[in-house]
Enzyme design. Sequence first.
Site, short mmCIF file in Angstrom:
data_model
loop_
_atom_site.label_atom_id
_atom_site.label_comp_id
_atom_site.label_asym_id
_atom_site.label_seq_id
_atom_site.Cartn_x
_atom_site.Cartn_y
_atom_site.Cartn_z
N GLY A 77 43.19 37.77 39.31
CA GLY A 77 43.89 38.81 40.05
C GLY A 77 44.04 38.42 41.50
CD GLN A 96 42.65 38.51 47.24
OE1 GLN A 96 43.24 38.97 46.26
NE2 GLN A 96 41.59 37.74 47.12
CB CYS A 116 36.59 37.77 45.70
SG CYS A 116 38.00 38.28 46.68
CG LEU A 117 41.31 33.96 43.85
CD1 LEU A 117 42.80 34.16 43.61
CD2 LEU A 117 40.87 32.61 43.33
CG HIS A 154 38.14 42.63 42.64
ND1 HIS A 154 36.91 42.02 42.74
CD2 HIS A 154 38.95 41.94 43.49
CE1 HIS A 154 36.99 41.01 43.60
NE2 HIS A 154 38.22 40.94 44.06
CG HIS A 207 41.45 42.51 47.62
ND1 HIS A 207 40.70 41.92 48.60
CD2 HIS A 207 41.11 41.89 46.46
CE1 HIS A 207 39.93 40.97 48.07
NE2 HIS A 207 40.15 40.93 46.77
ZN LIG Z 1 39.23 39.71 45.42
#
Ligand SMILES: [Zn+2]
Length: 171
Positions: free
Chosen positions: A45, A50, A92-93, A134, A138
């Site tokens: 995701g 991000q 998380c990325l 999640h 963000h």
């Molecule tokens: Zn994340």
Amino acid sequence: MTILTILHYPDSTLRKTSLLVDPKDATIPGLIADMFETLAIDGIGLAAPQVDVLKRVVVIDLGSDQDIPPFALINPEICWCSERTVPYSNGCLSLPGVYADVVRPEEIEVKYLDENFNQHHLKANDLLAVCIQHEIDHLDGKLFIDHLSKLKREVLIRKFVKKTQRSTELP
Ligand SMILES: [Zn+2]
């Protein structure tokens, strides 16, 4: 299509609230395509903040072993969640390499627009429910570490900073 640069903790953009998308916003199809391309490298995701875009857009690709094809959510909104909660491992990325169990509602219902701005209503549980919650976090400037106790959060951040330093020290 372009592979976008993912912002890492503690970038301040990750703490900002994203804006609702206007259906007339012509940049959205390109943004979604680039976000899918970026997500194809790693992860399940990705939320627009991000990649430094403060708009309420999320893409999800749980992979081929799940029965759910990749899809985009514009202006997603959780309209119901179960009282029952479950712990689930989150990564998380924007915080690569660290993981922790986060307790969230087990089941949710979410309203969103797809990339053609058609309205959908989806009931989700298991990994999909975790992923949607999640990613919506963000959009509100929240990271999974915010769900942890102060002590756990500090341990995880220290671990992340150490990992980051080690990888930048490599030749
Ligand atoms: Zn994340």
